[in-house]
Enzyme design. Structure first.
Site, PDB file in Angstrom:
ATOM      1  N   ASP A 109      -3.525  -5.012  -3.477  1.00  0.00           N
ATOM      2  CA  ASP A 109      -2.556  -5.008  -2.384  1.00  0.00           C
ATOM      3  C   ASP A 109      -2.203  -6.433  -1.961  1.00  0.00           C
ATOM      4  O   ASP A 109      -3.069  -7.172  -1.485  1.00  0.00           O
ATOM      5  CB  ASP A 109      -3.146  -4.242  -1.198  1.00  0.00           C
ATOM      6  CG  ASP A 109      -2.095  -3.816  -0.196  1.00  0.00           C
ATOM      7  OD1 ASP A 109      -0.899  -3.911  -0.512  1.00  0.00           O
ATOM      8  OD2 ASP A 109      -2.472  -3.375   0.901  1.00  0.00           O
ATOM      9  N   ASP A 110      -0.963  -6.810  -2.139  1.00  0.00           N
ATOM     10  CA  ASP A 110      -0.458  -8.131  -1.748  1.00  0.00           C
ATOM     11  C   ASP A 110      -0.987  -9.273  -2.614  1.00  0.00           C
ATOM     12  O   ASP A 110      -0.940 -10.427  -2.193  1.00  0.00           O
ATOM     13  CB  ASP A 110      -0.762  -8.435  -0.272  1.00  0.00           C
ATOM     14  CG  ASP A 110       0.375  -7.992   0.646  1.00  0.00           C
ATOM     15  OD1 ASP A 110       1.248  -7.255   0.166  1.00  0.00           O
ATOM     16  OD2 ASP A 110       0.382  -8.376   1.825  1.00  0.00           O
TER      17      ASP A 110
ATOM     18  N   CYS B  79       4.635  -2.292   0.002  1.00  0.00           N
ATOM     19  CA  CYS B  79       3.748  -1.523  -0.873  1.00  0.00           C
ATOM     20  C   CYS B  79       4.004  -0.022  -0.918  1.00  0.00           C
ATOM     21  O   CYS B  79       3.859   0.587  -1.972  1.00  0.00           O
ATOM     22  CB  CYS B  79       2.299  -1.806  -0.527  1.00  0.00           C
ATOM     23  SG  CYS B  79       1.677  -0.966   0.922  1.00  0.00           S
TER      24      CYS B  79
ATOM     25  N   HIS C 152      -1.593   5.265   1.788  1.00  0.00           N
ATOM     26  CA  HIS C 152      -0.411   4.771   2.520  1.00  0.00           C
ATOM     27  C   HIS C 152       0.862   5.558   2.234  1.00  0.00           C
ATOM     28  O   HIS C 152       1.960   4.999   2.159  1.00  0.00           O
ATOM     29  CB  HIS C 152      -0.179   3.281   2.215  1.00  0.00           C
ATOM     30  CG  HIS C 152       0.606   2.594   3.302  1.00  0.00           C
ATOM     31  ND1 HIS C 152       0.982   1.272   3.237  1.00  0.00           N
ATOM     32  CD2 HIS C 152       1.084   3.052   4.492  1.00  0.00           C
ATOM     33  CE1 HIS C 152       1.660   0.947   4.321  1.00  0.00           C
ATOM     34  NE2 HIS C 152       1.735   2.013   5.098  1.00  0.00           N
TER      35      HIS C 152
ATOM     36  N   HIS D 102      -4.863  -8.012   0.887  1.00  0.00           N
ATOM     37  CA  HIS D 102      -4.000  -7.903   2.070  1.00  0.00           C
ATOM     38  C   HIS D 102      -4.744  -8.431   3.301  1.00  0.00           C
ATOM     39  O   HIS D 102      -5.952  -8.269   3.411  1.00  0.00           O
ATOM     40  CB  HIS D 102      -3.615  -6.431   2.266  1.00  0.00           C
ATOM     41  CG  HIS D 102      -2.481  -6.201   3.201  1.00  0.00           C
ATOM     42  ND1 HIS D 102      -2.566  -6.441   4.566  1.00  0.00           N
ATOM     43  CD2 HIS D 102      -1.237  -5.724   2.987  1.00  0.00           C
ATOM     44  CE1 HIS D 102      -1.422  -6.127   5.137  1.00  0.00           C
ATOM     45  NE2 HIS D 102      -0.585  -5.697   4.200  1.00  0.00           N
TER      46      HIS D 102
END
Length: 251
Positions: free
Chosen positions: A28-29, A67, A120, A204
């Site tokens: 993530d990220d 995302c 998410h 993240h």
């Protein structure tokens, strides 16, 4: 960063009809440059670098700017606007319940399915991971740990997570906890093949990570803001170490 692994043994190579096990990994990220194999001179990612050398590289594939749309497209194979997911908050990350996910397809084909990390795409029925094809789910709510959907005071360390729809206090660093759960799921004895979706919420922000991992990077000539970069690199290094454990189990 997304990686897919098909695992099996030598017998599987001799029996084309045998269904492979599938591991899908997403971070993530994480930036393009946050990998040793992409030329980063500071960051140590030996396990991901080894995977890259053994893999097909998709140079013309692009993720979405945020995302949730990426996750919706990844799990459905559809343009994210069709799934109802166009952003990460204010109800715009809730995937339509009638979408067919990869987990639903594989479960219908006789696979056992598990997700470990960040979903998410909806926290309530019928939008949860356990409503969308996953038999086993250990996930963080909403957009990730410490965000508004989380219990007050939650952290990347010893986080409260949702285990098959119920809140559960865990022990350890989040990326370690998710990897441990995925490995336990993979190692479980079963006649069925498995689909394991390991969806790290790191790197993240907030950049919560063991200071011992950060310290070596602070001594390097990193771009500013130096402390931020050092923490990101430490979180990626931790992911790489966890994937080393996972790859050893698969081997």
């Amino acid at each position: 960063m997304i990686a897919a692994i098909l695992s099996g043994d030598s017998a599987a190579c001799k029996e084309p009809a045998r269904r492979p096990n599938v591991v899908l990994i997403i971070t993530d990220d994480q930036g393009y440059g946050d990998l040793g194999c992409h030329g980063n001179p500071h960051l140590r990612t030996p396990n991901l670098d080894r995977l890259a050398k053994q893999s097909v590289r998709l140079t013309n594939f692009y993720v979405n700017p945020v995302c949730s749309p990426t996750r919706a497209s990844l799990l459905t194979g559809r343009y994210y606007y069709r799934t109802g997911v166009v952003d990460t908050y204010l109800g715009r990350s809730l995937m339509h319940a009638d979408e067919t996910t990869l987990a639903e397809l594989l479960r219908g084909a006789g696979y056992r399915t598990g997700i470990f990390g960040k979903w998410h795409l909806g926290d309530n029925y019928p939008l949860r991971a356990i409503d969308q094809g996953f038999d086993e789910a250990l996930i963080c709510k909403g957009g990730g740990l410490t965000q508004p959907s989380d219990p007050p005071g939650n952290s990347y360390f010893d986080p409260i997570l949702m285990h098959n729809g119920k809140a559960e206090k865990t022990k350890g660093y989040c990326s370690d906890v998710f990897t441990d759960a995925a490995m336990k799921f993979i190692a479980r004895k079963s006649e069925k093949p498995f689909f394991a979706y390991l969806a790290f919420n790191a790197p993240h922000d907030p950049l919560q990570v063991d200071p011992k991992l950060v310290e070596p990077y602070l001594k390097m000539n990193l771009p500013e803001p130096k402390e931020t970069t050092a923490k990101v690199y430490a979180m990626v290094e931790n992911i790489d170490a966890n994937l080393g454990r996972l790859f050893k189990l698969l081997d």
